[in-house]
Design a protein around this motif. Structure first.
Motif, PDB file in Angstrom:
ATOM      1  N   GLN A 107      29.775  36.733  55.648  1.00  0.00           N
ATOM      2  CA  GLN A 107      30.375  37.146  54.387  1.00  0.00           C
ATOM      3  C   GLN A 107      31.854  37.470  54.556  1.00  0.00           C
ATOM      4  N   VAL A 108      32.663  36.889  53.671  1.00  0.00           N
ATOM      5  CA  VAL A 108      34.114  37.034  53.724  1.00  0.00           C
ATOM      6  C   VAL A 108      34.608  37.420  52.332  1.00  0.00           C
ATOM      7  N   VAL A 109      35.460  38.447  52.263  1.00  0.00           N
ATOM      8  CA  VAL A 109      36.071  38.854  50.994  1.00  0.00           C
ATOM      9  C   VAL A 109      37.497  38.332  50.971  1.00  0.00           C
ATOM     10  N   THR A 110      37.872  37.722  49.856  1.00  0.00           N
ATOM     11  CA  THR A 110      39.229  37.224  49.659  1.00  0.00           C
ATOM     12  C   THR A 110      39.618  37.409  48.201  1.00  0.00           C
ATOM     13  N   ASN A 111      40.893  37.174  47.884  1.00  0.00           N
ATOM     14  CA  ASN A 111      41.361  37.451  46.526  1.00  0.00           C
ATOM     15  C   ASN A 111      41.265  36.261  45.578  1.00  0.00           C
TER      16      ASN A 111
END
Length: 135
Positions: A107-111
């Motif tokens: 899981q990766v959070v980005t804008n």
């Protein structure tokens, strides 16, 4: 220089990825020839295409997987997209020993919105958060 020679040189330098643009500059061949070579090596499970311009080199010990683990390439991949990111939730907990088992997704959070990546044994889930920025 052939594409396979370029790949071996990248591996020797510890770099398991490349962009098509870099390969074109180094090899001095046409886009068509490069695309055909990449396609051939993808069929042989020597390369894996994550996005159109981002190609992974698969070492022989990961040939059965067809791809390397996501944490090996997520940093250069996100840098190639020029996006801020951080590894989140269970994927981050795994690195700190707080996860009781290996998560099914990386899981990766980005804008920005990005489609999930499913390739072989890996599944990268992108979570959008508009408040993320570089520090």
């Amino acid at each position: 220089m052939r594409l396979i020679d370029y790949i071996e040189k990248q591996e020797e330098n510890g770099k398991l990825w490349f962009s098509k643009m870099d390969a074109l500059q180094q090899l001095g061949c046409t886009k068509t020839a490069l695309s055909q070579s990449i396609h051939y090596l993808i069929q042989k499970k020597r390369l894996a295409r994550i996005k159109e311009n981002f190609i992974l080199i698969v070492p022989l010990n990961y040939k059965n997987w067809g791809i390397i683990p996501a944490d090996w390439f997520i940093d250069p991949f996100m840098k190639s997209l020029s996006l801020p990111y951080y590894i989140s939730t269970l994927s981050a907990a795994e690195y700190y020993g707080a996860a009781h088992q290996k998560p099914m997704q990386f899981q990766v959070v980005t804008n920005q919105y990005l489609r999930d990546i499913k390739y072989g044994r890996i599944h990268i889930r992108f979570i959008q958060n508009n408040k993320i920025c570089y520090r």
